[in-house]
Design a protein around this motif. Structure first.
Motif, PDB file in Angstrom:
ATOM      1  N   GLN A 321       0.835  -1.205   0.000  1.00 11.41           N
ATOM      2  CA  GLN A 321       0.000   0.000   0.000  1.00 11.41           C
ATOM      3  C   GLN A 321       0.867   1.250   0.000  1.00 11.41           C
ATOM      4  N   ALA A 322       1.878   1.270   0.865  1.00 12.14           N
ATOM      5  CA  ALA A 322       2.744   2.446   0.974  1.00 12.14           C
ATOM      6  C   ALA A 322       3.494   2.702  -0.323  1.00 12.14           C
ATOM      7  N   ALA A 323       3.960   1.645  -0.975  1.00 15.23           N
ATOM      8  CA  ALA A 323       4.695   1.812  -2.230  1.00 15.23           C
ATOM      9  C   ALA A 323       3.798   2.377  -3.320  1.00 15.23           C
ATOM     10  N   LEU A 324       2.559   1.895  -3.392  1.00 14.16           N
ATOM     11  CA  LEU A 324       1.629   2.405  -4.398  1.00 14.16           C
ATOM     12  C   LEU A 324       1.293   3.880  -4.166  1.00 14.16           C
ATOM     13  N   LEU A 325       1.351   4.310  -2.913  1.00 16.49           N
ATOM     14  CA  LEU A 325       1.014   5.684  -2.568  1.00 16.49           C
ATOM     15  C   LEU A 325       2.228   6.601  -2.523  1.00 16.49           C
ATOM     16  N   GLY A 326       3.410   6.077  -2.835  1.00 14.88           N
ATOM     17  CA  GLY A 326       4.616   6.895  -2.801  1.00 14.88           C
ATOM     18  C   GLY A 326       5.158   7.124  -1.407  1.00 14.88           C
ATOM     19  N   HIS A 327       4.694   6.350  -0.426  1.00 17.68           N
ATOM     20  CA  HIS A 327       5.081   6.540   0.972  1.00 17.68           C
ATOM     21  C   HIS A 327       6.088   5.500   1.458  1.00 17.68           C
ATOM     22  N   SER A 713       6.373  13.775   5.835  1.00 21.12           N
ATOM     23  CA  SER A 713       5.159  12.994   6.060  1.00 21.12           C
ATOM     24  C   SER A 713       4.873  12.032   4.920  1.00 21.12           C
ATOM     25  N   GLY A 714       5.595  12.184   3.801  1.00 19.14           N
ATOM     26  CA  GLY A 714       5.376  11.297   2.665  1.00 19.14           C
ATOM     27  C   GLY A 714       4.269  11.736   1.737  1.00 19.14           C
ATOM     28  N   GLU A 715       3.521  12.765   2.118  1.00 18.11           N
ATOM     29  CA  GLU A 715       2.411  13.203   1.268  1.00 18.11           C
ATOM     30  C   GLU A 715       2.928  13.776  -0.047  1.00 18.11           C
ATOM     31  N   THR A 716       2.382  13.284  -1.161  1.00 17.35           N
ATOM     32  CA  THR A 716       2.592  13.885  -2.468  1.00 17.35           C
ATOM     33  C   THR A 716       1.263  14.474  -2.903  1.00 17.35           C
ATOM     34  N   LEU A 717       1.262  15.769  -3.138  1.00 14.12           N
ATOM     35  CA  LEU A 717       0.052  16.457  -3.589  1.00 14.12           C
ATOM     36  C   LEU A 717       0.135  16.652  -5.093  1.00 14.12           C
ATOM     37  N   PHE A 718      -0.948  16.343  -5.769  1.00 11.80           N
ATOM     38  CA  PHE A 718      -1.018  16.424  -7.230  1.00 11.80           C
ATOM     39  C   PHE A 718      -2.349  17.071  -7.565  1.00 11.80           C
ATOM     40  N   TRP A 719      -2.306  18.211  -8.264  1.00 17.55           N
ATOM     41  CA  TRP A 719      -3.572  18.873  -8.579  1.00 17.55           C
ATOM     42  C   TRP A 719      -3.449  19.698  -9.848  1.00 17.55           C
ATOM     43  N   SER A 720      -4.602  20.007 -10.399  1.00 16.86           N
ATOM     44  CA  SER A 720      -4.658  20.833 -11.598  1.00 16.86           C
ATOM     45  C   SER A 720      -4.893  22.281 -11.213  1.00 16.86           C
ATOM     46  N   VAL A 721      -4.175  23.174 -11.892  1.00 18.92           N
ATOM     47  CA  VAL A 721      -4.386  24.607 -11.685  1.00 18.92           C
ATOM     48  C   VAL A 721      -5.189  25.198 -12.843  1.00 18.92           C
ATOM     49  N   GLY A 722      -5.774  24.309 -13.662  1.00 17.51           N
ATOM     50  CA  GLY A 722      -6.627  24.772 -14.753  1.00 17.51           C
ATOM     51  C   GLY A 722      -5.848  25.238 -15.957  1.00 17.51           C
ATOM     52  N   ALA A 723      -6.529  25.941 -16.840  1.00 16.90           N
ATOM     53  CA  ALA A 723      -5.912  26.378 -18.091  1.00 16.90           C
ATOM     54  C   ALA A 723      -4.915  27.499 -17.840  1.00 16.90           C
ATOM     55  N   LEU A 724      -3.764  27.399 -18.495  1.00 16.12           N
ATOM     56  CA  LEU A 724      -2.727  28.425 -18.408  1.00 16.12           C
ATOM     57  C   LEU A 724      -2.456  28.974 -19.807  1.00 16.12           C
TER      58      LEU A 724
END
Length: 724
Positions: A321-327, A713-724
């Motif tokens: 689980q941790a490997a799949l989540l990058g943790h 903490s191992g958290e990787t945040l991934f998000w869209s900032v919309g059109a640029l």
């Protein structure tokens, strides 16, 4: 190891698009509380073991470094408030609550060979000490029975890890203390000692008592961690009535080497479980977290019958689980994710098992089915979660995360709150799939990204030196929710994984391959360089930085690379993170390189003002349309994080001058403040926003770097900032 059926179910759960399970219940983080607010003058503060008042409106945690207990008012769970701090005259190890009283186990030991401790009774309303009672040894865990009439305290008398490599036996032995309350009060006459020596098969004359838990029949399960034993004690009679060895097990499909490579092809044999936390699932079943504090641990959790029959063992599931989540914590492979804390609680008709993983900083959540538990999700916690408390009547879970890194410029300890509700799971935002070899695509520390030239939503990213043993290019499908790493390509030189790379940037080469930027350090024989690789990751060209540039080098080099133009007209632009020795303070270089001619040049970029005691630099550069977009950030975290932003520079101003001479300045324009995005997950703002990719449809995607879960903490945040 997980069965094929279990592994497929686990993978399906992790990869399920949240849109398809919108009606399902999930735990999502709703708030975080920095415990330093309760004791701002303390050099270090921690939240280790946590409990709640009977009405669920106040949390109380042990703070060993500061020598006291802290209170968090969660009347409004989404906006926790300071509740105060109380000095305990020692090092609190655990706390439990009955009615209006908190019962605190406090270590007052002078040394390992002269342990001592006390039980402190605190009136919660007045925050006054009602009484103190000597325990005769160093306490660890404390718990109370269902009827609120008996306390159980684990007297650990912990071993000295510097003596004989920590091996046991080491006198004095530990024991169990039972406290029978008289009308809710502690009396000297009500304190009884239960010996636990002579039970275990490992060092039976030195009971290493760790954790206690009651069932509804007033029986106490006691883990003897280094003895690899679980004892069962009748709390009313004060006698040992049962117990069993936690046993050994084999674990297949795990990473066993600390080598900068996440490789799950390894196996461990005859590993002692060495349980830490224990909880009863009912009067006949127990669950233990197999931390392994001396000779290993099996990296998971186990459900036992009261006679020691193994009813379920998680095998490699927590690591997968941790490997799949990058943790996955490759930097500390001996015990994998290191399960340590446990909570069990019924929310409505569902009984949940919560497993705190110290090294991955995840909480794995399972449903108890009476047989093989059902994996539900993993939620991110702060660094090194130790204690958990469920508050089912409010649909809440709270975690205590013990590490305080403020002295080194990092984040302090936090208490985090989660709510069970219908809706989408907010985390993870980026996951990987299982590889063709049947093992997870291991990843961490995303440090640079670029989008496919033709396919909207398809990105390519690299990880930095945290996984230097196998530098890689990851293909990300950002059209999925959460986004998915679907392929991992190892960067190779001469047919083997390339060494001495610290990849921080990636861009397309226009021929099906990539240009990669590596942040160098000449003192460590890591070159500041560009590498052109083909679609299979094979290095076909290496371009070292020129002498005119390296003459003023520092460690803070390449942090991104992008391409403008194509063919013989292509120019690569490299973002240098911070000032080099020949830069005016507050200015950094954007360096240019033309692959066709070998020409180098640069312009100057002005940084925002640095915070007191910190710095500001660049973390990415991405060309799109008439501009190049850059991530500019400070190196601050949590409440100190102020600058995490996207700026843009007109391509028309990127007219490089010769290195070594006067460089032209470029203008910049603020595009987006990223701090609100970082705070949207109700954790704390992470420091390393490092990747920006703009896809074929003009949509921007931002990714954070989790440092390979080392002091993170191992958290990787991934998000869209919309059109640029």
């Amino acid at each position: 190891m997980l069965s094929s059926k279990s592994l497929l179910a686990l993978t399906a759960t992790l990869l399920a698009g949240t849109a398809s399970v919108a009606a399902a219940e999930h735990f999502n983080r709703i708030a975080s509380f920095p415990v330093e607010l309760n004791n701002p003058e303390a050099e270090a503060s921690s939240s280790e073991i946590i409990t709640a008042t009977d009405d669920g409106m106040m949390l109380i945690y042990s703070d060993s470094p500061a020598g006291g207990i802290g209170f968090v008012d969660i009347t409004d769970a989404r906006a926790p408030k300071q509740g105060g701090f109380m000095d305990m005259g020692g090092e609190p190890t655990s706390v439990t609550v009955i009615g209006g009283k908190a019962y605190v186990a406090v270590n007052t030991s002078e040394s390992f060979v002269a342990p001592s401790g006390k039980l402190v009774v605190v009136d919660i309303a007045t925050k006054a000490v009602d009484g103190e009672f000597e325990l005769g040894g160093q306490p660890d865990s404390i718990a109370h029975n269902k009827d609120n009439t008996i306390l159980a305290i684990a007297i650990e008398n912990e071993r000295d890890e510097d003596v004989n490599d920590g091996a046991i036996p080491q006198a004095p032995s530990g024991w169990l203390t039972l406290v029978t309350l008289t009308d809710g009060a502690v009396t000297e006459a009500g304190i009884k000692r239960v010996e636990l020596t002579g039970l275990s098969e490992v060092a039976p004359d030195d009971a290493e008592v760790e954790f206690v838990a009651f069932n509804d029949a007033d029986e106490v399960a006691v883990t003897l961690q280094e003895n690899n034993w679980v004892a069962i004690v009748d709390a009313k009679a004060g006698t040992v009535t049962g117990g069993f060895s936690a046993g050994t097990t084999g674990v297949e499909g795990v990473d066993t080497k600390k080598d900068g490579i996440i490789d799950f092809s390894g196996a461990l044999t005859d590993v002692p479980r060495e349980p830490d936390a224990v909880k009863w699932l009912d009067n006949d079943r127990l669950v233990v977290a197999n931390e392994g504090d001396l000779d290993g641990g099996s990296r998971g959790f186990t459900i036992f019958g009261r006679d020691g029959t193994v009813l379920f063992d998680s095998g490699n599931a927590l690591d997968v689980q941790a490997a799949l989540l990058g943790h996955y914590p490759d930097f500390r492979n001996k015990k994998g994710v290191e399960p340590e804390g446990l909570e069990v609680a019924a929310f409505g008709d569902s009984r949940y098992i919560f497993v705190a993983e110290e090294r991955s900083s995840l909480i794995a959540i399972y449903k108890d089915t009476g047989a093989e538990p059902e994996y539900v999700q993993s939620v991110p916690s702060g660094i090194s979660p130790e204690g958990l408390i469920a508050i089912p009547e409010r649909n809440l879970l709270a975690t205590a995360n013990e590490v305080d890194l403020r002295e080194d410029g990092g984040v302090g300890s936090h208490v985090m709150l989660y709510e069970l509700a219908e809706g989408e799971a907010a985390y993870p935002q980026l996951i990987s799939e299982m590889g063709e070899d049947g093992h997870p695509i291991g990843w961490a520390a995303i440090s640079g990204a670029v989008a496919d030239a033709e396919k909207p939503g398809i990105l390519y990213a690299v990880s930095d030196s945290a996984l230097s043993g196998a530098p890689a290019i990851y293909e990300i499908d950002a059209t999925a929710v959460p986004a998915r790493i679907v392929k991992k390509t190892i960067v190779t030189r001469g047919g083997v994984a390339a060494q001495k790379l610290d990849l921080e940037g990636i861009t397309l080469d226009g021929e099906g391959g990539f240009w990669l930027g590596s942040e160098g350090d000449t003192s460590e024989l890591t070159p500041h360089a560009l590498f052109r690789v083909n679609a299979d990751g094979e290095i076909e060209e290496e371009v070292a930085f020129p002498a005119a540039l390296l003459a003023a080098e520092t460690r803070s080099g390449t942090e991104g690379v992008t391409a403008i133009g194509s063919g013989d007209e292509m120019t690569l632009w490299i973002a240098i993170q911070r000032e080099w020795k020949d830069d005016e303070k507050g200015f950094v270089k954007l360096v240019s390189y033309k692959p066709a001619s070998g020409e180098w040049g640069a312009v100057r970029y002005k940084l925002e003002a640095a915070p007191e005691g910190g710095w500001v630099g660049l973390s990415e550069i991405t060309a799109h349309g008439d501009h190049v977009y850059l991530i500019e950030r400070d190196n601050q975290i949590a409440g100190k994080a102020a600058l995490k932003a996207i700026y843009r520079v007109p391509v028309s101003e990127l007219v490089p001058a010769e290195l070594g001479g006067e460089l032209p300045d470029v203008s910049k324009e603020l595009v987006r403040d990223l701090v609100p995005d970082l705070q949207a997950g109700n954790g704390y703002a992470v420091d390393k926003v490092e990747s920006l990719a703009i896809d074929a449809a003009g949509i921007g995607f931002v990714i954070t770097d989790n440092d390979g879960v080392d002091d993170s903490s191992g958290e990787t945040l991934f998000w869209s900032v919309g059109a640029l």
